[in-house]
Every structure is written in C-alpha cells, then in structure tokens.
Design a protein around this motif. Structure first.
Motif, PDB file in Angstrom:
ATOM      1  N   CYS A 284      49.365  22.438  69.183  1.00 52.47           N
ATOM      2  CA  CYS A 284      48.303  21.754  68.436  1.00 52.47           C
ATOM      3  C   CYS A 284      47.911  20.436  69.085  1.00 52.47           C
ATOM      4  O   CYS A 284      46.754  20.010  68.980  1.00 52.47           O
ATOM      5  CB  CYS A 284      48.739  21.538  66.989  1.00 52.47           C
ATOM      6  N   VAL A 288      44.014  19.781  69.611  1.00 54.30           N
ATOM      7  CA  VAL A 288      43.340  18.605  69.047  1.00 54.30           C
ATOM      8  C   VAL A 288      42.831  17.682  70.161  1.00 54.30           C
ATOM      9  O   VAL A 288      41.717  17.150  70.080  1.00 54.30           O
ATOM     10  CB  VAL A 288      44.289  17.855  68.096  1.00 54.30           C
ATOM     11  N   GLU A 291      39.654  18.984  71.711  1.00 54.09           N
ATOM     12  CA  GLU A 291      38.466  18.727  70.901  1.00 54.09           C
ATOM     13  C   GLU A 291      37.876  17.351  71.204  1.00 54.09           C
ATOM     14  O   GLU A 291      36.676  17.128  71.028  1.00 54.09           O
ATOM     15  CB  GLU A 291      38.813  18.826  69.421  1.00 54.09           C
ATOM     16  N   LYS A 292      38.723  16.433  71.681  1.00 51.87           N
ATOM     17  CA  LYS A 292      38.270  15.087  72.055  1.00 51.87           C
ATOM     18  C   LYS A 292      37.941  14.997  73.546  1.00 51.87           C
ATOM     19  O   LYS A 292      37.768  13.902  74.078  1.00 51.87           O
ATOM     20  CB  LYS A 292      39.358  14.062  71.720  1.00 51.87           C
ATOM     21  N   SER A 331      44.766  12.473  65.743  1.00 51.20           N
ATOM     22  CA  SER A 331      44.705  12.456  64.289  1.00 51.20           C
ATOM     23  C   SER A 331      45.840  13.293  63.698  1.00 51.20           C
ATOM     24  O   SER A 331      45.947  14.493  63.961  1.00 51.20           O
ATOM     25  CB  SER A 331      43.352  13.004  63.826  1.00 51.20           C
ATOM     26  N   GLU A 333      46.070  14.073  60.608  1.00 51.78           N
ATOM     27  CA  GLU A 333      45.448  14.977  59.649  1.00 51.78           C
ATOM     28  C   GLU A 333      45.027  16.281  60.344  1.00 51.78           C
ATOM     29  O   GLU A 333      45.273  17.375  59.838  1.00 51.78           O
ATOM     30  CB  GLU A 333      44.241  14.301  59.005  1.00 51.78           C
ATOM     31  N   LYS A 334      44.390  16.149  61.507  1.00 47.48           N
ATOM     32  CA  LYS A 334      43.983  17.336  62.255  1.00 47.48           C
ATOM     33  C   LYS A 334      45.203  18.108  62.768  1.00 47.48           C
ATOM     34  O   LYS A 334      45.182  19.339  62.830  1.00 47.48           O
ATOM     35  CB  LYS A 334      43.083  16.938  63.421  1.00 47.48           C
ATOM     36  N   MET A 335      46.243  17.373  63.139  1.00 43.71           N
ATOM     37  CA  MET A 335      47.460  18.020  63.609  1.00 43.71           C
ATOM     38  C   MET A 335      48.089  18.867  62.510  1.00 43.71           C
ATOM     39  O   MET A 335      48.467  20.031  62.731  1.00 43.71           O
ATOM     40  CB  MET A 335      48.457  16.969  64.098  1.00 43.71           C
ATOM     41  N   LYS A 336      48.183  18.319  61.297  1.00 44.54           N
ATOM     42  CA  LYS A 336      48.800  19.043  60.185  1.00 44.54           C
ATOM     43  C   LYS A 336      47.975  20.267  59.797  1.00 44.54           C
ATOM     44  O   LYS A 336      48.521  21.317  59.445  1.00 44.54           O
ATOM     45  CB  LYS A 336      48.963  18.108  58.991  1.00 44.54           C
ATOM     46  N   LYS A 337      46.663  20.125  59.881  1.00 41.99           N
ATOM     47  CA  LYS A 337      45.788  21.264  59.587  1.00 41.99           C
ATOM     48  C   LYS A 337      45.981  22.380  60.611  1.00 41.99           C
ATOM     49  O   LYS A 337      45.987  23.564  60.272  1.00 41.99           O
ATOM     50  CB  LYS A 337      44.330  20.796  59.573  1.00 41.99           C
ATOM     51  N   CYS A 338      46.159  22.006  61.880  1.00 45.33           N
ATOM     52  CA  CYS A 338      46.384  22.988  62.947  1.00 45.33           C
ATOM     53  C   CYS A 338      47.732  23.677  62.776  1.00 45.33           C
ATOM     54  O   CYS A 338      47.847  24.896  62.930  1.00 45.33           O
ATOM     55  CB  CYS A 338      46.298  22.289  64.300  1.00 45.33           C
TER      56      CYS A 338
END
Length: 613
Positions: A284, A288, A291-292, A331, A333-338
C-alpha cells in the motif's frame, strides 16, 4: 524442535507444492557456442546460476579446462587452471557430492573466469540456487562469488570432456545478450520480497540490496527510465486447518493470506500474521505513493522500516510502521483504506492480485526462489547486488538507449584500457572514440567541450562545426616558429583544412612557399628577394625605397630631394596666396556691409535729398 514448530514448517511446504502443481517453471538460460568444432554443433543451452555475476547484455570467449573426473570442486583445488592459449579459463566441473555454490567458489579461487557444471544425470536443466545454510569456514563465500556460472546438459558435458581427452582445445562463447529481453527504451522490473527479516542469508541479501540499490533505483524511476513494482510472496491455509492455531497465527482474512512464523514458534515472538500484515502495508505504501507520482518513496519506506522497526531486533509494531509512513508524507487515512480489515472474511483485492501474479504470467513461470527480481518479464539470475542488478536492468534497454547511469564506472567493462579497444585516438589531446559500457566497448566519435567529432570511430574522427579549431586545431596542420603561428584550420568553415596564405599542401601538412624561387614577388629591376617562413621580404639598393603595391623601387638621392623641396615651396606659395586673397575679400565684404548699415540708421533721423515730401 517443538511439535508446534514442526507444524509451522509443514504449512509453507504444503502451499509451495500447491503452487508447483498449478504453475509453470522456467529456467533462465544463456547460450553456449562451440567456436572451433562443427562436431559438437553450434549452440547449446546453459541454465544461469542464481548467484555470481553473469555478464548480462554481453558475452565472453574462453578456453575450456576440465577439473578432472573425481575433482568435484568441494575442496580447494590448490592449483591454477590454465588453458593452452591466451584465452580466459572456462572451468568444467562435474555435478555431485556438494552444493553448486561451493564448486563455483573453488573454481573462482583457482583462476577460472567462468564455471560450467556438467549434469551427472540426463534431465532437463534446472536453476542452480545457493544453499539455505552452509557450514563452510567462510560463511560469506557465496557473496564473494563474482564470476558467471551455468549448468549444462550431461550430453554436452560428455562431448566437451571427450574432445579435451583427445587433446583438442575447445573455445566457447557464452552469450547473455538475450537472457533479458530489451524491446524498448523503458525497463519494467519487479522485486518479489518478504518483510520477515529472520529467514537467514536470503533475508540479509534482500535487505542489503534494498539499502544499497535505493539511490540507483530512485534515479532510474525519477528519470522515467524504469517502472518498478514490488511484490510479496504469500500462502493460503487449507480449509481443514482454518480453526487451527497455525492458521490463526499465520494468516489474515480467515486463512486467505498467510506467511510462515518468523521464529517457527506460534506461542512466542512475532507471528506470520504480523509478516503478512506488514507485507500488505508495504504494498500500500507503493500504491499510495504512486498516486502522488512519487512511487520511488517505497525504497525510502522499506529502508527506514528495516532500520527503525526490525522484527529481528524486536522493534516492530503497527505504531512504529505508521510513524515511518507519516515521516515520508504519506496519508495514514489512504493507507488504512488500502490495507482494509485483516479480520474480515472477504478477499483483500491487493493480496488477491499478488497471489495471481505469483502463479506466473505468460512465459515467466512461477516465482519459487526468494527473493526474486523480474526484469522485462524474465526472472533475473545472479547475485542480488547493486552493480550486478544494475547491469541486468541496463541490458533490458534497447541498445543505444540506455540512460547515463548505465555508462557509469561501476558497470563499465574497461576494455578501453587495453590498446584503446581498437578505436581511434588522438594521443596529443587525449581524445578517444572508445567508450566502455556494460555491453562492452563501442567506438563512437566523442563530443568534447561541446565540439562534435565525426567519423567512423575506428580509423578517424575529426572535429566539426564552429569553434572546432580550439580543439587541437581541428585536426589540421599547425606550426609555430619564433613566436609566429600558422594554422590550416579556420573557424569560419565547419569542416576541412586549408593551408594559409604563404603555404601549400593538403591542410594536414603545409609547407612554406618560396616566393623568391617561384619569381612571384620582387620582380623590379633593382629588387632583391628574401624568403621568410610564411612570407617574403623585398629590398632595393641603398638609395631606393621599395613600394610593395607597385612592386617597384623609387630612388631617394639628391635630385629627388631637390624635387621634393621645389614641390614643398610651391605648395607653400599657393597656400599663402590663397590666404591673402581670402583676407582681402573678407575685409572688402565687411566694409561694404558696415557702410550699408550706417546709411540705413541715418535715414531714420535725417531725410535724404532723394526723398519727396
């Protein structure tokens, strides 16, 4: 070993066999060509070893020497193997008795430039892998192997030994130029790894490689030269064992994704569940960061994680890992979502894709050796070390499109050091057309200080374009005598050499023109000609002056002085007369002007007789 640890060993073995049944295995090969014998055929396959340094993108030519029927290479040979000719030694050793790596190591110590292992049974080729553990007195001997090696078929080995027994010299060409595909200007590569850092020599090799290759990988990625993707090996738990302690401690998502327990102890230390969870986190991180548009951050995370959160050193925790994530600007938040919920009874899309990749893509086969690097869809073979891997990646670029990092000193072949590689060289200015690359030397006319050289690179290179004369006079003739320099190079011309005025030749060599001897100067009756380097000098008699434009002598005796005196007096008289005339004219004109003014003023006060009332 405790019963629980025995069960811990059983799980990964069972799952590995499952992958073998469903997957396909491919052996990465180089080609071996017998150059001096039609009897043994042209090309033969050789399975590249997974250690040492293959010459990816290149080839080597050497003479075969057989170690001996009972010389398996398990102990030091205590001698140097030398061929009949001046070729490098390719040592042939029989398979058997000890592991492959030990044979190669002893072959290298005996002076071999490469080692071929002849199989002892008739079977398809396999990849020679390094042993998990070694009792050798030098535990780091595998890392010190820096020569290429390969396994050949028993039939080919038998033919080589027969030819050598007859006293023949066998010259082989081992070619790695096609071992890694090179279709275009971008290389796509993958690293199959694992976050468990307690798996011995392979884990250490992986961590050292990531740390040492990080800078190189980021240069390649930031420049758009490569596309890198990390992958992580995972297993699954059989349904009949889902409720067992083994599955609960080694798996997430209800047994769908598993990893072996680091210590093979389900009751103590970190578990396989911790390993597979961190595998997912590192996947992840790459997703993530990508994406950046900064996918290379993965290398920073893994390097920092191994330093700050090592499982082997008992520093791992979710909090530690998340601290590293935040320090790199990603992020949470993005890591946890992934990452998702590791306890959910559902597929994790990231890990599901990983298992599909692991079972093989098209013709590259199943990933079975850990860690594994895949370059342009072909499994890399050789030492997992910065220079060796860089050479492998560089061989994946289409020829002549490699980035500059592929031409750096640590991967060049140094062929230019001997006889300048057979290329053109100007020893006066130390300019050469020889350039070392990982594929071998190339002969290309260089660009030096912004000046382009043109030519075939082998026999000639000449500077071209403006300012070319500043570089060794553009390759043209030039000579200095008594602080006077002439050159056949002109910056006003982009190419070619032309002898300057006063010289003749082809521009590469110019000789002085003797104007006196050729009677092209000083042709007047009283002239005497003296030739100078690059010119000439004419002299007249003592009482004469030489006029170059008229090519004549003018006397400067007494008569001449009288003539000049008369001319001077005449000119002086003319100037004096002109001046006097001008003064008289000016005086008359001024008097007339004043008289008219006075009359005009008086007429305003005293009527004139001519006026009528």
């Amino acid at each position: 070993m405790s019963p629980s640890s025995k069960t811990g060993v059983f799980l990964p073995l069972f799952l590995a066999l499952t992958m073998v049944v469903n997957g396909r295995f491919y052996v990465e090969k180089s080609s071996v060509t017998v150059l001096n014998s039609w009897e043994m055929g042209a090309k033969h396959d050789a399975a590249i070893a997974d250690f040492g340094i293959p010459n990816h993108g290149g080839f080597m030519i050497g003479s075969v020497v057989y170690a001996g029927q009972d010389a398996y290479g398990c102990d030091s040979f205590n001698k140097t193997f030398k061929p009949k000719s001046s070729y490098p030694t390719i040592l042939l050793i029989d398979r058997g008795v000890c592991n492959f790596a030990l044979k190669i190591w002893n072959g290298q110590r005996s002076g071999a430039a490469a080692v071929l292992i002849a199989d002892d049974i008739a079977e398809p080729l396999i990849t020679m892998d390094s042993p998990e553990e070694s009792k050798h007195k030098d535990p780091d001997f595998i890392e010190k192997i820096n020569i290429p090696s390969a396994l050949i078929l028993r039939s080919f080995g038998d033919n080589l030994k027969k030819a050598l027994k007859r006293g023949e010299e066998v010259i082989l060409k081992i070619d790695w130029s096609e071992s890694i595909p090179n279709p275009d200007e971008r290389v796509e590569y993958e690293l199959w790894a694992n976050t468990n850092d307690e798996c011995g020599v392979h884990c250490k090799e992986q961590m050292d490689f990531i740390k040492n290759f990080k800078g190189t990988a980021q240069i390649l990625e930031k420049g758009g030269h490569t596309l890198f993707t990390p992958h992580y090996i995972s297993w699954f738990c059989p349904k009949e064992l889902l409720l067992s302690m083994q599955c609960k401690t080694q798996c997430i998502n209800q047994g769908r994704y598993c990893a072996p327990d680091p210590e093979q102890d389900f009751e103590d230390g970190y578990s396989g569940r911790d390993v597979v969870y961190e595998n997912l986190r590192q996947l992840c991180v790459h997703i993530v960061a990508k994406e950046k548009n900064s996918s290379w951050v993965w290398w920073d995370y893994v390097t920092d994680f191994n330093i700050r959160c090592s499982m082997k050193e008992k520093r791992y925790s979710t909090e530690c890992a998340e601290t590293v994530v935040e320090s790199l600007g990603l992020s949470l938040e993005k890591m946890k979502k992934c990452i998702g919920d590791p306890d959910a009874d559902e597929e994790n899309q990231v890990l599901k894709a990983e298992q599909a990749f692991q079972l093989g893509q098209e013709n590259r086969g199943v990933v079975t050796i850990f860690p594994t690097l895949i370059i342009n869809n072909a499994q890399y073979r050789g030492k997992l070390e910065r220079t060796a891997v860089l050479k492998g990646i560089c061989s994946g670029f289409k020829a002549r499109t490699e980035p500059s990092i592929c031409l750096s000193a640590d991967v060049e072949t140094n062929e230019c050091l001997e006889a300048n590689g057979g290329c053109w060289q100007d020893k006066r200015s130390n300019v050469t057309a020889c350039k070392d690359t990982f594929r071998g030397r190339v002969c290309e006319c260089p660009v030096v200080d912004g000046i382009q050289y043109k030519g075939d690179g082998y026999t000639s290179c000449k500077p071209y374009g403006p300012a070319r004369c500043s570089m060794n006079e553009g390759g043209c003739w030039s000579e200095t005598r008594k602080n006077l320099t002439f050159s056949a190079c002109s910056n006003s011309e982009t190419s070619g050499c032309r002898c300057p005025l006063g010289f003749h030749g082809d521009g590469l060599k110019c000789e002085d023109i003797d104007e006196c001897k050729e009677k092209s100067a000083c042709q007047c009756a009283d002239c005497k000609c003296k030739n100078n380097w690059g010119g000439y000098e004419c002299k007249c008699s003592i009482n004469s002056l030489y006029l170059k434009e008229q090519d004549t002598c003018i006397e400067r005796g007494s008569g001449s002085r009288s003539t000049w005196l008369l001319i001077t007096v005449g000119l002086t008289a003319i100037v004096g007369i002109s001046l006097a005339a001008y003064i008289l004219f000016y005086k008359y004109h001024l008097k007339s002007y004043m008289d008219s003014e006075i009359v005009s003023m008086m007429s305003q006060y005293i009527p004139l007789d001519s006026q009528k009332h």
